[in-house]
Motif scaffolding. Structure first.
Motif, mmCIF file in Angstrom:
data_model
loop_
_atom_site.group_PDB
_atom_site.id
_atom_site.type_symbol
_atom_site.label_atom_id
_atom_site.label_comp_id
_atom_site.label_asym_id
_atom_site.label_seq_id
_atom_site.Cartn_x
_atom_site.Cartn_y
_atom_site.Cartn_z
ATOM 1 N N UNK A 83 0.818 -1.207 0.000
ATOM 2 C CA UNK A 83 0.000 0.000 0.000
ATOM 3 C C UNK A 83 0.847 1.250 0.000
ATOM 4 N N UNK A 84 0.238 2.354 0.444
ATOM 5 C CA UNK A 84 0.874 3.666 0.422
ATOM 6 C C UNK A 84 1.782 3.851 1.641
ATOM 7 N N UNK A 85 3.085 3.918 1.398
ATOM 8 C CA UNK A 85 4.059 4.208 2.450
ATOM 9 C C UNK A 85 4.335 5.705 2.440
ATOM 10 N N UNK A 86 4.553 6.289 3.612
ATOM 11 C CA UNK A 86 4.761 7.731 3.730
ATOM 12 C C UNK A 86 6.119 8.007 4.360
ATOM 13 N N UNK A 87 6.935 8.791 3.652
ATOM 14 C CA UNK A 87 8.209 9.264 4.197
ATOM 15 C C UNK A 87 8.004 10.739 4.511
ATOM 16 N N UNK A 88 8.045 11.072 5.794
ATOM 17 C CA UNK A 88 7.809 12.452 6.219
ATOM 18 C C UNK A 88 9.131 13.110 6.593
ATOM 19 N N UNK A 89 9.483 14.173 5.844
ATOM 20 C CA UNK A 89 10.705 14.938 6.094
ATOM 21 C C UNK A 89 10.318 16.166 6.912
ATOM 22 N N UNK A 90 11.068 16.415 7.993
ATOM 23 C CA UNK A 90 10.690 17.451 8.962
ATOM 24 C C UNK A 90 11.848 18.421 9.190
ATOM 25 N N UNK A 91 11.510 19.716 9.182
ATOM 26 C CA UNK A 91 12.492 20.770 9.452
ATOM 27 C C UNK A 91 12.170 21.377 10.818
ATOM 28 N N UNK A 92 12.950 21.025 11.827
ATOM 29 C CA UNK A 92 12.728 21.568 13.175
ATOM 30 C C UNK A 92 13.604 22.779 13.455
ATOM 31 N N UNK A 93 14.329 23.240 12.445
ATOM 32 C CA UNK A 93 15.230 24.379 12.660
ATOM 33 C C UNK A 93 14.477 25.689 12.441
ATOM 34 N N UNK A 94 15.196 26.808 12.593
ATOM 35 C CA UNK A 94 14.584 28.118 12.412
ATOM 36 C C UNK A 94 14.980 28.749 11.086
ATOM 37 N N UNK A 95 15.413 27.921 10.127
ATOM 38 C CA UNK A 95 15.771 28.416 8.799
ATOM 39 C C UNK A 95 15.189 27.493 7.735
ATOM 40 N N UNK A 96 14.981 28.042 6.536
ATOM 41 C CA UNK A 96 14.546 27.226 5.408
ATOM 42 C C UNK A 96 15.709 26.326 4.987
ATOM 43 N N UNK A 97 15.421 25.051 4.773
ATOM 44 C CA UNK A 97 16.450 24.082 4.402
ATOM 45 C C UNK A 97 16.127 23.509 3.021
ATOM 46 N N UNK A 98 17.098 23.614 2.109
ATOM 47 C CA UNK A 98 16.984 22.979 0.786
ATOM 48 C C UNK A 98 17.602 21.589 0.872
ATOM 49 N N UNK A 99 17.068 20.666 0.069
ATOM 50 C CA UNK A 99 17.547 19.283 0.162
ATOM 51 C C UNK A 99 17.195 18.484 -1.092
ATOM 52 N N UNK A 100 17.900 17.391 -1.248
ATOM 53 C CA UNK A 100 17.556 16.367 -2.230
ATOM 54 C C UNK A 100 17.013 15.178 -1.446
ATOM 55 N N UNK A 101 16.079 14.472 -2.049
ATOM 56 C CA UNK A 101 15.580 13.245 -1.440
ATOM 57 C C UNK A 101 15.536 12.190 -2.533
ATOM 58 N N UNK A 102 16.041 11.000 -2.208
ATOM 59 C CA UNK A 102 16.126 9.893 -3.159
ATOM 60 C C UNK A 102 15.255 8.758 -2.644
ATOM 61 N N UNK A 103 14.433 8.196 -3.543
ATOM 62 C CA UNK A 103 13.610 7.037 -3.199
ATOM 63 C C UNK A 103 13.892 5.924 -4.193
ATOM 64 N N UNK A 104 13.980 4.710 -3.704
ATOM 65 C CA UNK A 104 14.105 3.560 -4.575
ATOM 66 C C UNK A 104 13.274 2.416 -4.032
ATOM 67 N N UNK A 105 12.694 1.634 -4.945
ATOM 68 C CA UNK A 105 11.960 0.430 -4.544
ATOM 69 C C UNK A 105 12.417 -0.697 -5.449
ATOM 70 N N UNK A 106 12.812 -1.794 -4.834
ATOM 71 C CA UNK A 106 13.282 -2.958 -5.610
ATOM 72 C C UNK A 106 12.464 -4.181 -5.211
#
Length: 106
Positions: A83-106
């Motif tokens: 089913x639907x899996x959820x990856x939740x990315x969270x920013x707990x800092x006091x600044x905007x954070x840019x990022x890359x996120x990679x997902x793979x399913x095999x």
């Protein structure tokens, strides 16, 4: 407190993964939703360009597949629900954070 939004993850045709570039405002989180089956392997990597992020992974029944971990910790593991899996990315800092996120399913 920041907002939470949801992104449906789609892999390019014929591929087993994808990489997205994004940014999160202070206190915000983003929930990446991807469908996968019991027995498949999920790979996740969150790579902030600046600052710190954390993430957690939920099974389709909303139980934790992975409790909150720092972004520097990659995840690779076998799934035990379909089913639907959820990856939740969270920013707990006091600044905007840019990022890359990679997902793979095999």
């Amino acid at each position: 407190m920041g907002q939470t939004d949801t992104v449906q993850v789609r892999f390019p045709a014929g591929s087993t993964g994808t990489e997205l570039t994004d940014n999160l405002a202070p206190g915000a989180s983003r929930r990446y939703v991807l469908g996968a089956r019991d027995g498949q392997f999920l790979y996740t990597r969150v790579a902030p360009w600046n600052g710190n992020l954390e993430y957690q992974i939920f099974n389709p029944d909303n139980s934790f597949l992975l409790d909150m971990v720092p972004a520097r910790q990659e995840y690779r593991g076998q799934l035990w629900q379909s089913g639907e899996h959820v990856i939740e990315v969270i920013n707990r800092s006091n600044q905007t954070v840019s990022y890359n996120v990679v997902f793979g399913i095999e």
